[in-house]
Every structure is written in structure tokens, then in C-alpha cells.
Design a protein around this motif. Structure first.
Motif, mmCIF file in Angstrom:
data_model
loop_
_atom_site.group_PDB
_atom_site.id
_atom_site.type_symbol
_atom_site.label_atom_id
_atom_site.label_comp_id
_atom_site.label_asym_id
_atom_site.label_seq_id
_atom_site.Cartn_x
_atom_site.Cartn_y
_atom_site.Cartn_z
ATOM 1 N N SER A 35 -4.794 2.965 -4.549
ATOM 2 C CA SER A 35 -4.378 2.751 -3.158
ATOM 3 C C SER A 35 -5.576 2.633 -2.232
ATOM 4 N N TRP A 56 0.833 -1.208 0.000
ATOM 5 C CA TRP A 56 0.000 0.000 0.000
ATOM 6 C C TRP A 56 0.867 1.257 0.000
ATOM 7 N N ASN A 73 -6.822 8.373 3.020
ATOM 8 C CA ASN A 73 -6.529 8.035 1.621
ATOM 9 C C ASN A 73 -7.621 8.574 0.705
ATOM 10 N N TRP A 118 -7.019 -0.768 -2.730
ATOM 11 C CA TRP A 118 -6.075 -1.701 -2.115
ATOM 12 C C TRP A 118 -6.254 -1.706 -0.592
ATOM 13 N N LEU A 119 -6.451 -0.523 -0.023
ATOM 14 C CA LEU A 119 -6.635 -0.396 1.416
ATOM 15 C C LEU A 119 -7.945 -1.036 1.880
#
Length: 165
Positions: A115, A102, A158, A118-119
Motif C-alpha cells: 500500500s 489504495w 501508511n 502504491w501510495l
């Protein structure tokens, strides 16, 4: 909390704890080292959402979280050999790999949208790990709760960075 960890280490093999804590901390340290220039650029240039902590907070929090992850994994590794133990440790390593990448996607590649997705996957893997740990050792599962909450907060940050930049 440190006292509790020391008490647990006396009851179980301290070498197992040391190994798993070092594995988790090494992943975090390597990720931090590989993304240090990306973090500096991010800190200088990107707009951050409200409630963003100062940059100095992140390494401190992550050192604590990686230690808690390692203690939890050590407790699982100390459980009797079983299919559930093997599965739990595999999930632990999988989420640790997702955690590692990440930072690279976010800070070095600056792909904030990817991201964030992905998180979200990482958050689900942590939840899966907690459930898997709980079947073998409830304290190991509870030790992962701060990590789950921090990653949820990181998701907010994010998403905010993605929207604002």
C-alpha cells in the motif's frame, strides 16, 4: 472557497461540474463502502503513528478533496477539445483508480508495505495530473494541491503503520 466554486459554475456549465464531482465522490463513496469492515478492524487493532488524526476526520477530508478533484476535472473538461485535454482527463481517471484501490489494499488486504508503494505511485500520478492541468487551466491545477499534500501525509501515516505493525 465554496463561493469561488459557485462563481465558476455560473461561468461554465453547472451540469459538467455536477457530473465530475459526482464521479469523484462516487469513487470515494464506493471505496469507503467496500472497506468499511477493514477500517473498523484497523481502528480497533492497529498501532498508528504520532499525528494520526481521529477516524472521524478522514471522511470529512476526503469528501472535500473529492469535490475539489471533481471541480478541477470539470474545469479541464470544459476546456476546448484538444489532445492535452484528453490526456489530462485520462491522467485524472488513472489517479482516481489508484486512489480507489489504495483503500482496498490497505484496509481489506492489510498489505501495508504494498500500500505504501502504491501510495507513492498515486502521489506521482497526482503530481503528473497537476502539471497536466496547469497547461490548460491553472485554477484546476491549484485545486489539486490540498489532495497532493493530504496524500503525502497519508504516506507518512501508511509508512508509520507499516513500521509499527
Amino acid at each position: 472557497m465554496l463561493f469561488w466554486v459557485i462563481v465558476c459554475m455560473k461561468k461554465r456549465a453547472w451540469k459538467t461540474y455536477l457530473l465530475w464531482i459526482l464521479i469523484a465522490e462516487a469513487v470515494g463513496a464506493l471505496s469507503g463502502w467496500l472497506t468499511r469492515s477493514g477500517v473498523e478492524f484497523y481502528t480497533r487493532t492497529d498501532v498508528r503513528p504520532p499525528l494520526s488524526p481521529p477516524a472521524a476526520v478522514f471522511p470529512v477530508v476526503w469528501v472535500i478533496l473529492f469535490a475539489l478533484m471533481g471541480v478541477g476535472a470539470a474545469r479541464i473538461a470544459s476546456a476546448p477539445v484538444s489532445r492535452a485535454r484528453t490526456e489530462s482527463l485520462r491522467i485524472f481517471l488513472l489517479q482516481l483508480g489508484f486512489n480507489f484501490f489504495w483503500s482496498i489494499f490497505f484496509f481489506n488486504c492489510r498489505n501495508f508495505g504494498f500500500s505504501f508503494v502504491w501510495l507513492l505511485v498515486l502521489w506521482m500520478l497526482i503530481l503528473w495530473m497537476i502539471r497536466s492541468f496547469r497547461r490548460l487551466d491553472r485554477p484546476a491545477a491549484w485545486l489539486q494541491l490540498p489532495y497532493l499534500l493530504w496524500v503525502a501525509f497519508a504516506g507518512y501515516l501508511n509508512l508509520g503503520v507499516w513500521i509499527l505493525n
